[in-house]
Design an enzyme around this catalytic site. Structure first.
Site, PDB file in Angstrom:
ATOM      1  N   ARG A 184      -3.628   6.664   0.410  1.00 52.42           N
ATOM      2  CA  ARG A 184      -4.192   7.756   1.207  1.00 52.42           C
ATOM      3  C   ARG A 184      -3.237   8.564   2.069  1.00 52.42           C
ATOM      4  O   ARG A 184      -3.566   9.673   2.453  1.00 52.42           O
ATOM      5  CB  ARG A 184      -5.321   7.207   2.090  1.00 52.42           C
ATOM      6  N   ARG A 211      -7.057  11.605  -6.556  1.00 49.42           N
ATOM      7  CA  ARG A 211      -8.327  10.910  -6.335  1.00 49.42           C
ATOM      8  C   ARG A 211      -9.478  11.903  -6.416  1.00 49.42           C
ATOM      9  O   ARG A 211     -10.531  11.595  -6.974  1.00 49.42           O
ATOM     10  CB  ARG A 211      -8.320  10.226  -4.982  1.00 49.42           C
ATOM     11  N   ARG A 269       0.829  -1.219   0.000  1.00 49.00           N
ATOM     12  CA  ARG A 269       0.000   0.000   0.000  1.00 49.00           C
ATOM     13  C   ARG A 269       0.856   1.258   0.000  1.00 49.00           C
ATOM     14  O   ARG A 269       0.531   2.244   0.662  1.00 49.00           O
ATOM     15  CB  ARG A 269      -0.973  -0.002   1.194  1.00 49.00           C
ATOM     16  N   TYR A 285     -15.111 -10.875   1.055  1.00 48.44           N
ATOM     17  CA  TYR A 285     -15.790  -9.629   0.647  1.00 48.44           C
ATOM     18  C   TYR A 285     -17.048  -9.926  -0.164  1.00 48.44           C
ATOM     19  O   TYR A 285     -18.048  -9.217  -0.065  1.00 48.44           O
ATOM     20  CB  TYR A 285     -14.836  -8.742  -0.160  1.00 48.44           C
ATOM     21  N   ASP A 337      -7.113  -2.630  -7.254  1.00 47.43           N
ATOM     22  CA  ASP A 337      -7.696  -3.134  -6.011  1.00 47.43           C
ATOM     23  C   ASP A 337      -8.096  -4.588  -6.188  1.00 47.43           C
ATOM     24  O   ASP A 337      -8.467  -5.007  -7.291  1.00 47.43           O
ATOM     25  CB  ASP A 337      -8.915  -2.309  -5.588  1.00 47.43           C
TER      26      ASP A 337
HETATM   27  O1  1CP Z   1       0.294   0.874  -3.386  1.00 50.51           O
HETATM   28  C1  1CP Z   1      -0.627   0.100  -3.181  1.00 50.51           C
HETATM   29  O2  1CP Z   1      -0.460  -0.974  -2.562  1.00 50.51           O
HETATM   30  C2  1CP Z   1      -1.976   0.494  -3.648  1.00 50.51           C
HETATM   31  C3  1CP Z   1      -2.712  -0.509  -4.436  1.00 50.51           C
HETATM   32  C4  1CP Z   1      -3.741  -1.300  -3.602  1.00 50.51           C
HETATM   33  C5  1CP Z   1      -3.630  -2.626  -3.174  1.00 50.51           C
HETATM   34  C6  1CP Z   1      -2.423  -3.538  -3.283  1.00 50.51           C
HETATM   35  C7  1CP Z   1      -5.015  -0.826  -3.222  1.00 50.51           C
HETATM   36  C8  1CP Z   1      -5.545   0.538  -3.451  1.00 50.51           C
HETATM   37  N1  1CP Z   1      -5.696  -1.869  -2.650  1.00 50.51           N
HETATM   38  C9  1CP Z   1      -4.879  -2.972  -2.584  1.00 50.51           C
HETATM   39  C10 1CP Z   1      -5.173  -4.309  -2.076  1.00 50.51           C
HETATM   40  C11 1CP Z   1      -6.352  -4.512  -1.202  1.00 50.51           C
HETATM   41  N2  1CP Z   1      -7.609  -3.944  -1.264  1.00 50.51           N
HETATM   42  C12 1CP Z   1      -6.382  -5.468  -0.154  1.00 50.51           C
HETATM   43  C13 1CP Z   1      -5.250  -6.418   0.187  1.00 50.51           C
HETATM   44  C14 1CP Z   1      -4.179  -5.727   0.950  1.00 50.51           C
HETATM   45  C15 1CP Z   1      -4.494  -5.419   2.390  1.00 50.51           C
HETATM   46  O3  1CP Z   1      -4.830  -6.344   3.143  1.00 50.51           O
HETATM   47  O4  1CP Z   1      -4.373  -4.239   2.742  1.00 50.51           O
HETATM   48  C16 1CP Z   1      -7.654  -5.418   0.441  1.00 50.51           C
HETATM   49  C17 1CP Z   1      -8.138  -6.251   1.610  1.00 50.51           C
HETATM   50  C18 1CP Z   1      -8.422  -4.453  -0.270  1.00 50.51           C
HETATM   51  C19 1CP Z   1      -9.840  -4.087  -0.041  1.00 50.51           C
HETATM   52  C20 1CP Z   1      -9.973  -2.640   0.198  1.00 50.51           C
HETATM   53  N3  1CP Z   1      -9.929  -1.712  -0.803  1.00 50.51           N
HETATM   54  C21 1CP Z   1     -10.079  -1.964   1.427  1.00 50.51           C
HETATM   55  C22 1CP Z   1     -10.175  -2.608   2.811  1.00 50.51           C
HETATM   56  C23 1CP Z   1     -11.605  -2.647   3.188  1.00 50.51           C
HETATM   57  C24 1CP Z   1     -11.941  -3.421   4.424  1.00 50.51           C
HETATM   58  O5  1CP Z   1     -12.863  -2.977   5.142  1.00 50.51           O
HETATM   59  O6  1CP Z   1     -11.348  -4.492   4.695  1.00 50.51           O
HETATM   60  C25 1CP Z   1     -10.115  -0.585   1.142  1.00 50.51           C
HETATM   61  C26 1CP Z   1     -10.281   0.555   2.107  1.00 50.51           C
HETATM   62  C27 1CP Z   1     -10.009  -0.449  -0.263  1.00 50.51           C
HETATM   63  C28 1CP Z   1      -9.957   0.806  -1.051  1.00 50.51           C
HETATM   64  C29 1CP Z   1      -8.621   1.173  -1.520  1.00 50.51           C
HETATM   65  N4  1CP Z   1      -7.816   0.373  -2.309  1.00 50.51           N
HETATM   66  C30 1CP Z   1      -6.641   1.030  -2.590  1.00 50.51           C
HETATM   67  C31 1CP Z   1      -6.717   2.313  -1.951  1.00 50.51           C
HETATM   68  C32 1CP Z   1      -5.665   3.383  -2.007  1.00 50.51           C
HETATM   69  C33 1CP Z   1      -7.955   2.388  -1.286  1.00 50.51           C
HETATM   70  C34 1CP Z   1      -8.499   3.571  -0.522  1.00 50.51           C
HETATM   71  C35 1CP Z   1      -9.408   4.284  -1.446  1.00 50.51           C
HETATM   72  C36 1CP Z   1      -9.491   5.742  -1.193  1.00 50.51           C
HETATM   73  O7  1CP Z   1     -10.270   6.132  -0.300  1.00 50.51           O
HETATM   74  O8  1CP Z   1      -8.837   6.521  -1.884  1.00 50.51           O
END
Ligand code: 1CP
Length: 345
Positions: free
Chosen positions: A26, A35, A22, A153, A72
């Protein structure tokens, strides 16, 4: 000098290469600005030129050895036709009582913007991005969620429920989870192979919720699907190294790695790295506590020095034990990477 991520996977020892789970997102003000310009998260994920920019943002600031494509894990359910919206957290239309036997026609084409973004980003990395001077281009990492984590999910709709519906079904109707995992396993492999064809050089499989699998179902829902995905990638025309991440398994991640044939394994924050190194010769990735990165200071320095020292006697990719948390000051990431390059004696 910048170490090479691929060389390290082959077992080179020395100062470990580094990237952070990640690393885009954010905690970076330039991400939040991009974004806002994109309007919404899905638009950002599906616009290749914006994906390239956001992917490169952390590399313009920090001397990282790899970029991970901005995307994602929930884009696979999206491509299968499940409604997906992001506000503060993602919300996915949950699956019903019957799991389809196969994907809808043309599902992979819905992910074409992801592959285009990978090609664009790989080209930008090869041409050289401004910022830190590097001796070789950073590697480009593609990724996907593992079938179990996607199933969590798809069953619960979001992580806000602590996956209560999944936990219930895992015990009352495991056949439904079997069907969902059987549906997802080849699709995850297809999505990863398509990313390699587009230009990804290394893959990471995120099983963020592996720790929720009941022990007697680990073989069916964790090991066998991962092994099948690794095998499909290995046998494809474009084999690539796969980093596994069975988060929540602790030291059992080593057993996972041997049984699934992943190239390297990411350790979560419950594992003492020295202990894991004593038990395996496999390349390891991790495992600085993301909270230490958020807090920074000398406590972080000590963690980084210890990690760097391990790199001289074990193949290691420096990383966190989970993703960067949004409250992390970017200066702490800079401090981490600088310190890793020049550990104190
Ligand atoms: O640099 C990077 O790693 C960014 C790319 C990336 C990756 C590898 C994003 C962008 N998401 C992910 C993987 C991801 N997404 C996982 C596996 C990694 C981990 O465990 O952290 C998971 C579980 C998700 C699902 C997801 N997407 C969540 C978690 C939700 C939850 O309640 O469990 C969230 C908040 C997102 C949105 C998301 N994805 C990525 C970003 C930057 C964001 C935030 C969106 C925003 O508000 O801008």
């Amino acid at each position: 000098m910048t170490a090479d991520l691929l060389a390290s996977l082959a077992g080179t020892k020395g100062l470990p290469p580094v990237w952070l789970m990640r690393q885009a997102g954010r905690y970076l003000p330039e991400y939040r600005a991009q974004r806002a310009r994109a309007g919404n998260f899905m638009n950002l994920c599906l616009t290749p030129s914006m994906v390239r920019e956001v992917t490169l943002q952390p590399l313009r600031r920090f001397d990282l050895d790899a970029a991970i494509i901005f995307s994602d894990i929930l884009l696979i359910p999206y491509a299968l036709g499940f409604g997906l919206t992001y506000n503060e957290a993602p919300q996915l239309e949950p699956v019903g009582e019957t799991i389809p036997e196969g994907p809808p026609e043309g599902w992979l084409e819905r992910l074409t913007p992801v592959y285009e973004a990978i090609t664009l980003t790989r080209r930008a990395l090869a041409e050289g991005i401004d910022g830190t001077a590097r001796t070789s281009p950073p590697s480009l990492i593609g990724f996907a969620g593992a079938p179990w984590t996607l199933a969590c999910y798809m069953i619960d709709g979001s992580g806000e429920t602590n996956f209560a519906r999944t936990a219930n079904l895992a015990r009352t109707n495991p056949a439904l989870i079997d069907q969902l995992i059987a549906l997802l396993t080849p699709l995850v492999a297809d999505h990863l192979i398509a990313q390699v064809r587009a230009g990804a050089q290394v893959l990471q499989l995120f099983d963020s919720w592996a720790g929720l699998i009941p022990a007697d179902k680990q073989e069916r829902w964790l090991i066998a699907p991962t092994r099948a995905i690794v095998q499909a990638i290995t046998k494809s025309e474009t084999p690539a190294p796969v980093i596994g991440f069975p988060r929540g398994l602790g030291l059992a991640a080593l057993d996972f790695a041997e049984r699934t044939a992943v190239t390297a394994v990411t350790l979560d924050s419950t594992v003492r790295l020295a202990r894991a190194i004593a038990l395996t010769s496999l390349p390891l990735q991790g495992n600085i506590d993301p909270m230490h990165l958020m807090i920074g200071g000398e406590a972080l320095d000590r963690q980084v020095d210890r990690l760097a020292a391990h790199g001289f006697h074990h193949p290691l990719i420096a990383n966190l034990a989970h993703g960067v948390v949004p409250q992390t000051p970017p200066e702490h990431v800079a401090r981490f990477v600088r310190r890793l390059r020049q550990p104190s004696p």
